[in-house]
Write a protein that holds these residues in place. Structure first.
Motif, PDB file in Angstrom:
ATOM      1  N   UNK A 119       0.825  -1.208   0.000  1.00 17.71           N
ATOM      2  CA  UNK A 119       0.000   0.000   0.000  1.00 17.71           C
ATOM      3  C   UNK A 119       0.859   1.258   0.000  1.00 17.71           C
ATOM      4  N   UNK A 120       1.924   1.253   0.798  1.00 15.66           N
ATOM      5  CA  UNK A 120       2.773   2.442   0.901  1.00 15.66           C
ATOM      6  C   UNK A 120       3.650   2.608  -0.338  1.00 15.66           C
ATOM      7  N   UNK A 139       3.538  11.645   5.201  1.00 20.99           N
ATOM      8  CA  UNK A 139       3.322  11.014   6.505  1.00 20.99           C
ATOM      9  C   UNK A 139       3.777   9.559   6.532  1.00 20.99           C
ATOM     10  N   UNK A 140       4.800   9.250   5.745  1.00 23.40           N
ATOM     11  CA  UNK A 140       5.384   7.910   5.745  1.00 23.40           C
ATOM     12  C   UNK A 140       6.726   7.966   6.479  1.00 23.40           C
ATOM     13  N   UNK A 198       2.508   4.411   7.636  1.00 17.97           N
ATOM     14  CA  UNK A 198       1.835   5.679   7.346  1.00 17.97           C
ATOM     15  C   UNK A 198       1.267   6.184   8.662  1.00 17.97           C
ATOM     16  N   UNK A 199       1.810   7.296   9.146  1.00 17.25           N
ATOM     17  CA  UNK A 199       1.470   7.773  10.495  1.00 17.25           C
ATOM     18  C   UNK A 199       1.124   9.255  10.460  1.00 17.25           C
ATOM     19  N   UNK A 201       2.047  10.959  13.462  1.00 12.54           N
ATOM     20  CA  UNK A 201       3.513  11.002  13.620  1.00 12.54           C
ATOM     21  C   UNK A 201       4.034  10.381  14.897  1.00 12.54           C
ATOM     22  N   UNK A 202       3.217   9.665  15.664  1.00 14.37           N
ATOM     23  CA  UNK A 202       3.710   9.092  16.916  1.00 14.37           C
ATOM     24  C   UNK A 202       3.427   7.592  16.942  1.00 14.37           C
ATOM     25  N   UNK A 203       4.480   6.786  17.068  1.00  8.23           N
ATOM     26  CA  UNK A 203       4.366   5.333  17.126  1.00  8.23           C
ATOM     27  C   UNK A 203       5.228   4.829  18.282  1.00  8.23           C
TER      28      UNK A 203
END
Length: 390
Positions: free
Chosen positions: A175-176, A243-244, A272-273, A276-278
């Motif tokens: 997907x990305x 946003x990757x 894909x965030x 931006x926080x994982x």
């Protein structure tokens, strides 16, 4: 969220067995070891497998004297005599298409202007020599029969993916990567599948793996390193704008195109965030940033840290925090125990850039835009790369 068509690619569980005794570990054992382990006396794992990413497959070319010559050019058109990308098609499925899939196929037909869109299948390709092996399958040189376009066909075995419980990672990777269009990112043209395998149609990187180039050379000079760092800074800026977060930048995941241009090839740990926080611990041991080691939330700044580690490894031939065992490596990362060996001799400008990238506080790391403006990059990188718009 992956589209219904992508998510369908691994749902067919019929005939997933392979002959007993078959191993798809390929040549992973050939990856560079990190020395004898100091943790419990066990040998330290090869760097590629320290935190097993999805795409352990080698996508590069193993050059041989008898191998076929590289294709003359890659372009995005299909004019007579040109070698444009394969015509658009949709993934093969043995079940009726869902509403979302039917809608997607309809849009593709409309975009291409064709009355019917055929689905990709293995018979659409002439298969050439193997390019590499990995835990989940193999990669082959291939040519799409109608357009004569040269590609790398990555063949993944469903049973291996299911046994390792990484189907969701493959869906996310497809997907990305399929949505990214950048000269320093390997193109994913499409995919298809049958009862036992998933096939990814990838851009052919004629000059192979950068990791092997680094092994042969020992280290790169400052001009070559600065050019690669500038190319990666541009590619990562592009990814972050979408946003990757890549989360696994390292030499093993980089390929070289026909003209020596760098290509990010593996998106197995990417995400894909938009927020931006994982908090997932992922990537490769020597490249892990302090926030991941500490179990804290991370954002796109992890790619900036990895760029600093990569720059150091290009210049000195080894990653900066390499140690005998996992625990000592973690400690060196947390302390940002950065040491520059006396040989090979490198300029103060190169060391300054590395110091500004390898900062423990993610907010204090040099932004990617400022990487391109750093005096050392400006002085050493290929002007054509610096002048490029993206």
């Amino acid at each position: 969220m992956p589209s219904a068509g992508v998510a369908a690619a691994l749902l067919d569980k019929e005939n997933v067995g392979v002959p007993a005794g078959k191993s798809m570990d390929g040549k992973l054992a050939g990856k560079r070891p990190l020395g004898d382990g100091a943790d419990g006396g066990a040998a330290k794992l090869p760097r590629k497998s320290a935190l097993q990413p999805l795409s352990a497959n080698v996508l590069g070319v193993q050059q041989t004297a008898a191998g076929p010559a590289p294709p003359p050019s890659f372009s995005d058109n299909t004019k007579p005599g040109a070698m444009g990308p394969p015509p658009p098609r949709v993934a093969t499925s043995s079940r009726p298409a869902s509403g979302a899939e039917a809608s997607g196929a309809s849009r593709e037909r409309s975009a291409s202007g064709a009355a019917m869109v055929r689905r990709w299948q293995l018979t659409d390709f002439d298969i050439g020599k193997p390019l590499g092996r990995g835990k989940f399958g193999n990669v082959y040189l291939a040519r799409e029969r109608k357009s004569k376009f040269i590609v790398a066909l990555k063949v993944l075995f469903k049973n291996q993916l299911q046994q390792s419980n990484v189907e969701h990672q493959l869906r996310r990777e497809i997907e990305i990567q399929s949505h990214l269009r950048h000269p320093n990112i390997l193109r994913l043209y499409g995919y298809f599948y049958d009862h036992t395998r998933v096939y990814l149609i990838l851009e052919y990187a004629a000059r192979g793996e950068l990791y092997k180039e680094l092994q042969r050379a020992g280290s790169f000079d400052e001009r070559r390193t600065a050019t690669y760092v500038a190319s990666l800074a541009k590619a990562l800026t592009y990814c972050h704008a979408k946003h990757v977060i890549h989360r696994d930048i390292k030499p093993e995941n980089l390929l070289l195109g026909l003209n020596g241009d760098l290509k990010i090839a593996d998106f197995g740990w990417s995400v894909h965030a938009p927020n931006s926080r994982r908090k997932t611990l992922c990537g490769t041991l020597d490249y892990l940033p302090p926030e991941m080691v500490e179990g804290n939330y991370h954002d796109a700044a992890v790619d900036v840290w990895s760029l600093g580690v990569l720059c150091y490894e290009f210049l000195y031939g080894q990653p900066p925090f390499e140690a005998a065992g996992h625990s000592e490596t973690y400690k060196r990362i947390l302390r940002v125990d950065l040491r520059f060996p006396p040989t090979p001799e490198r300029s103060d400008g190169a060391k300054d850039l590395i110091k500004q990238l390898l900062v423990k506080d993610p907010k204090e790391r040099l932004p990617l835009g400022q990487v391109l403006q750093h005096p050392w990059i400006q002085a050493h990188a290929d002007p054509a790369v610096l002048a490029r718009a993206t």
